[in-house]
Write a protein that holds these residues in place. Structure first.
Motif, PDB file in Angstrom:
ATOM      1  N   ALA A   1      -9.811  14.685   5.658  1.00 42.69           N
ATOM      2  CA  ALA A   1      -9.308  15.713   4.875  1.00 42.69           C
ATOM      3  C   ALA A   1      -7.722  15.492   4.934  1.00 42.69           C
ATOM      4  CB  ALA A   1      -9.254  17.054   5.472  1.00 42.69           C
ATOM      5  N   GLN A   2      -6.936  15.113   6.084  1.00 42.31           N
ATOM      6  CA  GLN A   2      -5.653  14.612   6.113  1.00 42.31           C
ATOM      7  C   GLN A   2      -5.253  13.532   5.223  1.00 42.31           C
ATOM      8  OE1 GLN A   2      -3.083  14.662   9.728  1.00 42.31           O
ATOM      9  NE2 GLN A   2      -5.008  15.610  10.857  1.00 42.31           N
ATOM     10  N   ALA A   3      -6.111  12.448   5.446  1.00 38.29           N
ATOM     11  CA  ALA A   3      -6.053  11.278   4.470  1.00 38.29           C
ATOM     12  C   ALA A   3      -6.011  11.609   3.047  1.00 38.29           C
ATOM     13  CB  ALA A   3      -7.204  10.308   5.004  1.00 38.29           C
ATOM     14  N   LEU A   4      -7.082  12.415   2.517  1.00 36.76           N
ATOM     15  CA  LEU A   4      -7.132  12.513   1.164  1.00 36.76           C
ATOM     16  C   LEU A   4      -5.935  13.251   0.838  1.00 36.76           C
ATOM     17  CD1 LEU A   4     -10.883  13.353   1.337  1.00 36.76           C
ATOM     18  CD2 LEU A   4     -10.091  11.385   0.544  1.00 36.76           C
ATOM     19  N   TYR A   5      -5.682  14.309   1.668  1.00 37.61           N
ATOM     20  CA  TYR A   5      -4.566  15.262   1.000  1.00 37.61           C
ATOM     21  C   TYR A   5      -3.185  14.096   0.980  1.00 37.61           C
ATOM     22  CZ  TYR A   5      -1.611  18.925   0.634  1.00 37.61           C
ATOM     23  OH  TYR A   5      -0.561  19.829   0.035  1.00 37.61           O
ATOM     24  N   VAL A   6      -2.994  13.434   1.829  1.00 36.58           N
ATOM     25  CA  VAL A   6      -1.872  12.230   1.576  1.00 36.58           C
ATOM     26  C   VAL A   6      -2.035  11.512   0.212  1.00 36.58           C
ATOM     27  CG1 VAL A   6      -0.855  10.363   2.525  1.00 36.58           C
ATOM     28  CG2 VAL A   6      -1.091  12.337   4.010  1.00 36.58           C
ATOM     29  N   GLY A   7      -2.934  11.142   0.061  1.00 39.52           N
ATOM     30  CA  GLY A   7      -3.388  10.240  -1.230  1.00 39.52           C
ATOM     31  C   GLY A   7      -3.008  11.146  -2.428  1.00 39.52           C
ATOM     32  N   ILE A   8      -3.617  12.475  -2.521  1.00 38.39           N
ATOM     33  CA  ILE A   8      -3.215  13.320  -3.795  1.00 38.39           C
ATOM     34  C   ILE A   8      -1.692  13.745  -3.857  1.00 38.39           C
ATOM     35  CG2 ILE A   8      -3.793  15.266  -4.925  1.00 38.39           C
ATOM     36  CD1 ILE A   8      -6.525  14.878  -3.677  1.00 38.39           C
TER      37      ILE A   8
ATOM     38  N   ALA B   1      -6.735  22.442  -2.545  1.00 41.60           N
ATOM     39  CA  ALA B   1      -7.072  23.577  -1.786  1.00 41.60           C
ATOM     40  C   ALA B   1      -8.147  23.849  -0.891  1.00 41.60           C
ATOM     41  CB  ALA B   1      -7.447  24.751  -3.025  1.00 41.60           C
ATOM     42  N   ASN B   2      -9.087  23.059  -1.338  1.00 47.71           N
ATOM     43  CA  ASN B   2     -10.155  22.647  -0.373  1.00 47.71           C
ATOM     44  C   ASN B   2     -10.009  22.049   0.913  1.00 47.71           C
ATOM     45  OD1 ASN B   2     -12.971  22.889   0.517  1.00 47.71           O
ATOM     46  ND2 ASN B   2     -13.096  20.677  -0.362  1.00 47.71           N
ATOM     47  N   LEU B   3      -8.970  21.096   0.805  1.00 49.34           N
ATOM     48  CA  LEU B   3      -8.374  20.251   1.867  1.00 49.34           C
ATOM     49  C   LEU B   3      -7.678  21.106   2.843  1.00 49.34           C
ATOM     50  CD1 LEU B   3      -7.486  16.743   0.233  1.00 49.34           C
ATOM     51  CD2 LEU B   3      -9.810  17.368   1.423  1.00 49.34           C
ATOM     52  N   VAL B   4      -6.963  22.086   2.467  1.00 50.00           N
ATOM     53  CA  VAL B   4      -6.078  22.890   3.004  1.00 50.00           C
ATOM     54  C   VAL B   4      -6.986  23.784   3.820  1.00 50.00           C
ATOM     55  CG1 VAL B   4      -4.434  24.833   2.921  1.00 50.00           C
ATOM     56  CG2 VAL B   4      -4.178  22.882   1.718  1.00 50.00           C
ATOM     57  N   ALA B   5      -8.407  24.392   3.065  1.00 46.34           N
ATOM     58  CA  ALA B   5      -9.165  24.832   3.691  1.00 46.34           C
ATOM     59  C   ALA B   5     -10.108  24.621   4.761  1.00 46.34           C
ATOM     60  CB  ALA B   5     -10.266  25.602   2.789  1.00 46.34           C
ATOM     61  N   LEU B   6     -10.075  23.298   4.691  1.00 43.83           N
ATOM     62  CA  LEU B   6     -10.606  22.471   5.887  1.00 43.83           C
ATOM     63  C   LEU B   6      -9.575  22.089   7.131  1.00 43.83           C
ATOM     64  CD1 LEU B   6     -12.633  19.947   3.620  1.00 43.83           C
ATOM     65  CD2 LEU B   6     -13.431  21.728   5.092  1.00 43.83           C
TER      66      LEU B   6
ATOM     67  N   PRO C   1       0.911  -1.287  -0.278  1.00 46.83           N
ATOM     68  CA  PRO C   1       0.112   0.005  -0.092  1.00 46.83           C
ATOM     69  C   PRO C   1       0.995   1.267   0.011  1.00 46.83           C
ATOM     70  CG  PRO C   1      -0.113  -1.179   2.253  1.00 46.83           C
ATOM     71  CD  PRO C   1       0.750  -1.903   1.282  1.00 46.83           C
ATOM     72  N   ASP C   2       0.314   2.168  -0.847  1.00 45.12           N
ATOM     73  CA  ASP C   2       1.270   3.353  -0.957  1.00 45.12           C
ATOM     74  C   ASP C   2       0.233   4.554  -0.064  1.00 45.12           C
ATOM     75  OD1 ASP C   2      -0.925   3.792  -2.788  1.00 45.12           O
ATOM     76  OD2 ASP C   2       0.266   4.018  -4.383  1.00 45.12           O
ATOM     77  N   GLY C   3       0.663   5.913  -0.207  1.00 49.32           N
ATOM     78  CA  GLY C   3      -0.031   6.958   0.300  1.00 49.32           C
ATOM     79  C   GLY C   3      -1.601   6.896  -0.009  1.00 49.32           C
ATOM     80  N   ASP C   4      -1.676   6.873  -1.151  1.00 46.41           N
ATOM     81  CA  ASP C   4      -3.229   6.788  -1.842  1.00 46.41           C
ATOM     82  C   ASP C   4      -4.056   5.744  -1.224  1.00 46.41           C
ATOM     83  OD1 ASP C   4      -5.575   8.119  -3.268  1.00 46.41           O
ATOM     84  OD2 ASP C   4      -5.016   6.824  -5.086  1.00 46.41           O
ATOM     85  N   ALA C   5      -3.344   4.455  -1.285  1.00 43.90           N
ATOM     86  CA  ALA C   5      -4.036   3.213  -0.772  1.00 43.90           C
ATOM     87  C   ALA C   5      -4.579   3.589   0.739  1.00 43.90           C
ATOM     88  CB  ALA C   5      -3.214   2.037  -0.814  1.00 43.90           C
ATOM     89  N   VAL C   6      -3.475   3.792   1.584  1.00 43.38           N
ATOM     90  CA  VAL C   6      -3.626   4.307   2.913  1.00 43.38           C
ATOM     91  C   VAL C   6      -4.853   5.272   3.000  1.00 43.38           C
ATOM     92  CG1 VAL C   6      -2.683   5.070   5.165  1.00 43.38           C
ATOM     93  CG2 VAL C   6      -1.532   3.422   3.773  1.00 43.38           C
ATOM     94  N   GLY C   7      -4.554   6.429   2.437  1.00 47.46           N
ATOM     95  CA  GLY C   7      -5.391   7.715   2.532  1.00 47.46           C
ATOM     96  C   GLY C   7      -6.870   7.272   2.223  1.00 47.46           C
ATOM     97  N   ALA C   8      -7.253   6.650   0.890  1.00 43.22           N
ATOM     98  CA  ALA C   8      -8.511   6.209   0.282  1.00 43.22           C
ATOM     99  C   ALA C   8      -9.137   5.067   1.478  1.00 43.22           C
ATOM    100  CB  ALA C   8      -8.429   5.593  -0.807  1.00 43.22           C
ATOM    101  N   LEU C   9      -8.319   4.607   1.983  1.00 42.65           N
ATOM    102  CA  LEU C   9      -9.115   3.384   2.953  1.00 42.65           C
ATOM    103  C   LEU C   9      -9.508   4.289   4.131  1.00 42.65           C
ATOM    104  CD1 LEU C   9      -6.701   0.388   3.870  1.00 42.65           C
ATOM    105  CD2 LEU C   9      -9.014   0.319   2.786  1.00 42.65           C
ATOM    106  N   LEU C  10      -8.645   5.079   4.769  1.00 40.75           N
ATOM    107  CA  LEU C  10      -9.137   5.771   5.862  1.00 40.75           C
ATOM    108  C   LEU C  10     -10.282   6.796   5.679  1.00 40.75           C
ATOM    109  CD1 LEU C  10      -5.681   6.638   7.440  1.00 40.75           C
ATOM    110  CD2 LEU C  10      -7.561   5.023   8.413  1.00 40.75           C
TER     111      LEU C  10
END
Ligand code: MN
Length: 302
Positions: free
Chosen positions: A134-141, A162-167, A7-16
């Protein structure tokens, strides 16, 4: 809810993040991977909920199965054993080698990451993106765009970030935790990888790698060093994970589609970044890979 092995950052981020969606829907679920998740992602809230099926198998099957970020069901490894014969499968992915194995397929090959798809899906369902999601999704991207470097870094990917940073996501701190927080053993393994570099085909191909005795669990990004050498067009990184079993990552900096090469070895991925597993001796792997890469460079551009 499963994702691909290694699993990479997107795999972990998407799971969470998907866990966050199911929490809001009031569903019970298990997040599972057929492997350990890299510890550099352990700062993400909920990381400890991800079950490593290698150490902790699930002797249970489910009639609803969600697969995130995996171009083929096989990529979930032993997690497949948890699928009931008549289960409904939801496949959410951005790989173009995807074979639409789900009963429902949410596949967007333009999306930079599965995490980007999940951001949009969450909002379109009228659900909230919690600070944890938001943190998890940011790591994925962040990881799937190679820190906003690859061609998948679209305006929409930036808009989502940008939306994730705003969150409330602290982009600097997340980048520090993921990329500038390496254990010394990993830096030493990287040094061995750099020492192993072989330049082929007049410097257009670079191969580097590690044998099991020098390997560490997390070698994500090692291939980028081979691919960042001036005039290198194709780069490969191999890591022996078991005796005579290699995990191979490929990178392309030209028109060559390395996912096609990876597919010919039973793997997959994206045009510019792909991978596969190889069983055999290192000499055989290197000889075959060199032929494949040279041939790809010699072919006219499709
Ligand atoms: Mn991905």
């Amino acid at each position: 809810v499963a994702t691909h092995f290694y699993p990479d950052g997107d795999a972990v981020g998407a799971l969470l993040a998907f866990g966050g969606i199911l929490d809001q829907l009031g569903r019970s679920y298990i997040l599972a991977v057929d492997d350990a998740c890299p510890v550099k992602y352990s700062f993400l809230p909920g990381f400890e909920k991800i079950r490593n099926l290698k150490n902790d198998p699930l002797y249970k099957s489910f009639d609803r199965f969600v697969v995130l970020d995996a171009g083929a069901l096989l990529r979930t490894g032993s997690a497949q054993k948890c699928i009931e014969p008549n289960a409904r499968i939801l496949n959410i992915d951005h790989h173009f080698t995807g074979d639409y194995y789900g009963d429902l397929n949410v596949v967007d090959t333009i999306a930079s990451a599965t995490s980007e798809i999940l951001h949009d899906l969450t909002l379109s369902m009228g659900l909230k993106i919690t600070p944890e999601m938001a943190q998890a999704l940011y790591v994925g991207i962040l990881t799937d765009t190679g820190r906003f470097r690859f061609a998948n870094t679209t305006p929409h990917a930036f808009q989502v970030c940008a939306n994730l940073v705003a969150l409330g996501v602290d982009s600097g701190s997340i980048t520090e935790q993921v990329f500038y927080n390496m254990p010394i053993e990993q830096v030493q393994a990287l040094a061995k990888t750099l020492a192993s570099i072989e330049m082929l085909d007049d410097g257009r191909i670079c191969l580097a790698g590690l044998m099991q005795e020098d390997a560490v669990a997390d070698t994500e990004g090692f291939v980028e060093h081979a691919a960042s050498i001036k005039e290198v067009l194709l780069a490969g990184f191999y890591c022996e994970v078991e005796p005579d079993l290699f995990k191979v990552s490929l990178r392309s900096r030209c028109e060559v589609d390395v996912s096609a090469i990876a597919t010919s070895y039973g793997g997959g991925g994206h045009r510019k970044a792909a991978g596969f597993r190889f069983r055999g001796k290192l000499e055989l792997l290197k000889a075959r890979l060199e032929v494949s890469l040279r041939r790809a460079l010699a072919e006219p551009i499709r």
